[in-house]
Design a protein around this motif. Structure first.
Motif, mmCIF file in Angstrom:
data_model
loop_
_atom_site.group_PDB
_atom_site.id
_atom_site.type_symbol
_atom_site.label_atom_id
_atom_site.label_comp_id
_atom_site.label_asym_id
_atom_site.label_seq_id
_atom_site.Cartn_x
_atom_site.Cartn_y
_atom_site.Cartn_z
ATOM 1 N N GLY A 4 0.880 -1.121 0.604
ATOM 2 C CA GLY A 4 -0.231 -0.065 -0.156
ATOM 3 C C GLY A 4 0.881 1.182 0.238
ATOM 4 O O GLY A 4 0.429 1.592 -0.374
ATOM 5 N N GLU A 5 2.110 1.705 1.100
ATOM 6 C CA GLU A 5 2.520 2.065 1.009
ATOM 7 C C GLU A 5 3.491 2.598 -0.629
ATOM 8 O O GLU A 5 3.821 3.512 -1.270
ATOM 9 C CB GLU A 5 4.074 2.245 2.326
ATOM 10 C CG GLU A 5 3.048 1.837 3.312
ATOM 11 C CD GLU A 5 4.520 1.679 4.239
ATOM 12 O OE1 GLU A 5 5.145 3.137 3.666
ATOM 13 O OE2 GLU A 5 4.376 1.360 5.451
ATOM 14 N N ALA A 6 4.062 1.780 -1.393
ATOM 15 C CA ALA A 6 4.384 2.004 -3.037
ATOM 16 C C ALA A 6 3.421 2.036 -3.094
ATOM 17 O O ALA A 6 3.262 3.297 -4.391
ATOM 18 C CB ALA A 6 4.662 0.562 -3.289
ATOM 19 N N PHE A 7 2.430 2.092 -3.544
ATOM 20 C CA PHE A 7 0.750 2.146 -4.158
ATOM 21 C C PHE A 7 0.908 3.876 -3.864
ATOM 22 O O PHE A 7 1.109 4.470 -5.470
ATOM 23 C CB PHE A 7 -0.224 1.350 -3.785
ATOM 24 C CG PHE A 7 -1.246 2.536 -4.324
ATOM 25 C CD1 PHE A 7 -1.875 2.278 -6.195
ATOM 26 C CD2 PHE A 7 -2.320 3.078 -4.022
ATOM 27 C CE1 PHE A 7 -2.935 2.094 -6.711
ATOM 28 C CE2 PHE A 7 -3.868 3.796 -3.901
ATOM 29 C CZ PHE A 7 -4.488 3.371 -5.740
ATOM 30 N N ILE A 8 0.377 4.878 -2.796
ATOM 31 C CA ILE A 8 0.555 5.331 -2.562
ATOM 32 C C ILE A 8 1.987 6.216 -2.970
ATOM 33 O O ILE A 8 1.654 7.626 -4.013
ATOM 34 C CB ILE A 8 0.387 5.576 -0.814
ATOM 35 C CG1 ILE A 8 -1.084 5.154 -0.275
ATOM 36 C CG2 ILE A 8 -0.089 7.195 -0.551
ATOM 37 C CD1 ILE A 8 -1.320 4.556 1.375
ATOM 38 N N PRO A 33 -8.666 11.238 -10.008
ATOM 39 C CA PRO A 33 -8.096 10.370 -10.658
ATOM 40 C C PRO A 33 -7.083 8.880 -9.433
ATOM 41 O O PRO A 33 -6.787 7.895 -9.612
ATOM 42 C CB PRO A 33 -6.499 11.232 -10.680
ATOM 43 C CG PRO A 33 -7.224 12.246 -11.278
ATOM 44 C CD PRO A 33 -8.280 11.970 -10.239
ATOM 45 N N ILE A 34 -7.304 9.757 -8.310
ATOM 46 C CA ILE A 34 -6.974 9.149 -7.274
ATOM 47 C C ILE A 34 -7.647 7.935 -6.480
ATOM 48 O O ILE A 34 -7.342 6.786 -6.517
ATOM 49 C CB ILE A 34 -5.962 9.418 -5.905
ATOM 50 C CG1 ILE A 34 -5.311 8.445 -4.614
ATOM 51 C CG2 ILE A 34 -7.133 10.415 -5.350
ATOM 52 C CD1 ILE A 34 -4.291 7.692 -5.191
ATOM 53 N N THR A 38 -7.786 4.244 -7.090
ATOM 54 C CA THR A 38 -7.390 3.107 -5.904
ATOM 55 C C THR A 38 -8.346 1.698 -6.196
ATOM 56 O O THR A 38 -8.064 0.260 -5.881
ATOM 57 C CB THR A 38 -8.548 4.048 -5.162
ATOM 58 O OG1 THR A 38 -6.912 4.709 -4.262
ATOM 59 C CG2 THR A 38 -8.438 3.048 -3.585
ATOM 60 N N GLU A 39 -9.141 1.885 -7.143
ATOM 61 C CA GLU A 39 -10.729 1.210 -7.261
ATOM 62 C C GLU A 39 -9.555 0.104 -7.971
ATOM 63 O O GLU A 39 -10.005 -0.934 -7.826
ATOM 64 C CB GLU A 39 -11.679 1.775 -7.716
ATOM 65 C CG GLU A 39 -12.608 2.548 -7.626
ATOM 66 C CD GLU A 39 -13.903 3.146 -8.080
ATOM 67 O OE1 GLU A 39 -14.817 2.925 -6.889
ATOM 68 O OE2 GLU A 39 -13.616 3.061 -9.377
ATOM 69 N N ASN A 46 -17.308 1.452 -6.208
ATOM 70 C CA ASN A 46 -17.999 1.820 -5.510
ATOM 71 C C ASN A 46 -17.070 1.914 -4.204
ATOM 72 O O ASN A 46 -18.532 1.775 -3.036
ATOM 73 C CB ASN A 46 -19.327 0.851 -5.876
ATOM 74 C CG ASN A 46 -19.913 1.189 -6.987
ATOM 75 O OD1 ASN A 46 -19.922 2.093 -7.246
ATOM 76 N ND2 ASN A 46 -20.333 -0.055 -7.745
ATOM 77 N N ILE A 47 -15.998 2.380 -3.811
ATOM 78 C CA ILE A 47 -16.001 2.076 -2.658
ATOM 79 C C ILE A 47 -15.717 4.099 -2.371
ATOM 80 O O ILE A 47 -16.244 4.370 -2.673
ATOM 81 C CB ILE A 47 -13.466 2.199 -2.669
ATOM 82 C CG1 ILE A 47 -13.297 2.820 -3.454
ATOM 83 C CG2 ILE A 47 -13.595 0.890 -3.562
ATOM 84 C CD1 ILE A 47 -11.491 2.444 -4.049
#
Length: 214
Positions: A4-8, A33-34, A38-39, A46-47
């Protein structure tokens, strides 16, 4: 296991919140975009919006109070409730807190908090799960912008009041949300916080910081 940290880090950029330039966070400049990224990364639709990708007005106001010394947290155990990307927890540690804990039910928010804390040279605990209902183990509890939905307010406010009854200093920062309780609060400070049209319908929000009464 996905990082998750790398994605962020790949989908945000270091930036300094307008009211708290002492802290640099990994933030998004636009929500769509973010949110879409994320989806795609989670392979879900629908998050909830990625609240962790922005420095919300309530958290900025709480951070400012601690860094200015108006709210004393030196040597105290601090909880940043509904922490988002952990701005208030990071500010608490920079202001000398003994410890800071970020409470979030979104795993990406916890990942953002870890990334942001490390980037600012502090340590913030990020336990998983909902802390509402747990016994008090903190001296100061910070809640920024948490009264935006009736179910959320109904879930958390009785617990926050109980934390105040058990001896914690509970501070709630609210930028005029509709579901702020009408009783049991004492105003202690106000700020005008610059915001973004990506999140709000105006360029600044007037944030009031309240002490929750036991």
């Amino acid at each position: 296991m996905r990082d998750g940290e790398a994605f962020i880090a790949a989908h945000t950029a270091p930036a300094r919140p307008a009211l708290v330039p002492e802290v640099e966070l990994f933030l998004a400049t636009a929500i769509t975009p973010i949110w879409q990224a994320t989806e795609d990364w989670l392979a879900e639709r629908n998050i909830e919006p990625p609240f962790w990708a922005f420095a919300w007005p309530g958290s900025q106001a709480l951070a400012r109070l601690m860094l200015d010394g108006t709210v004393q947290v030196a040597g105290r155990r601090v909880l940043d409730f509904a922490a988002g990307g952990g701005l208030a927890a990071i500010a608490a540690m920079l202001a000398g807190a003994e410890s800071a804990e970020a409470a979030e039910i979104d795993p990406l928010a916890l990942a953002a908090t870890r990334l942001n804390a490390r980037h600012n040279g502090v340590s913030v605990a990020t336990p998983e799960g909902d802390v509402v209902g747990q016994p008090c183990r903190w001296d100061t509890i910070l809640a920024g912008d948490v009264c935006y939905e009736a179910p959320m307010t109904g879930h958390i406010f009785p617990w926050l009041r109980r934390m105040a009854q058990e001896g914690a200093e509970v501070l709630l920062a609210d930028p005029g949300r509709a579901y702020l309780p009408k009783e049991g609060l004492a105003a202690v400070a106000r700020f005008s916080v610059p915001t973004t049209r990506e999140l709000e319908d105006r360029d600044a929000r007037d944030v009031t910081i309240y002490r929750v009464l036991g």
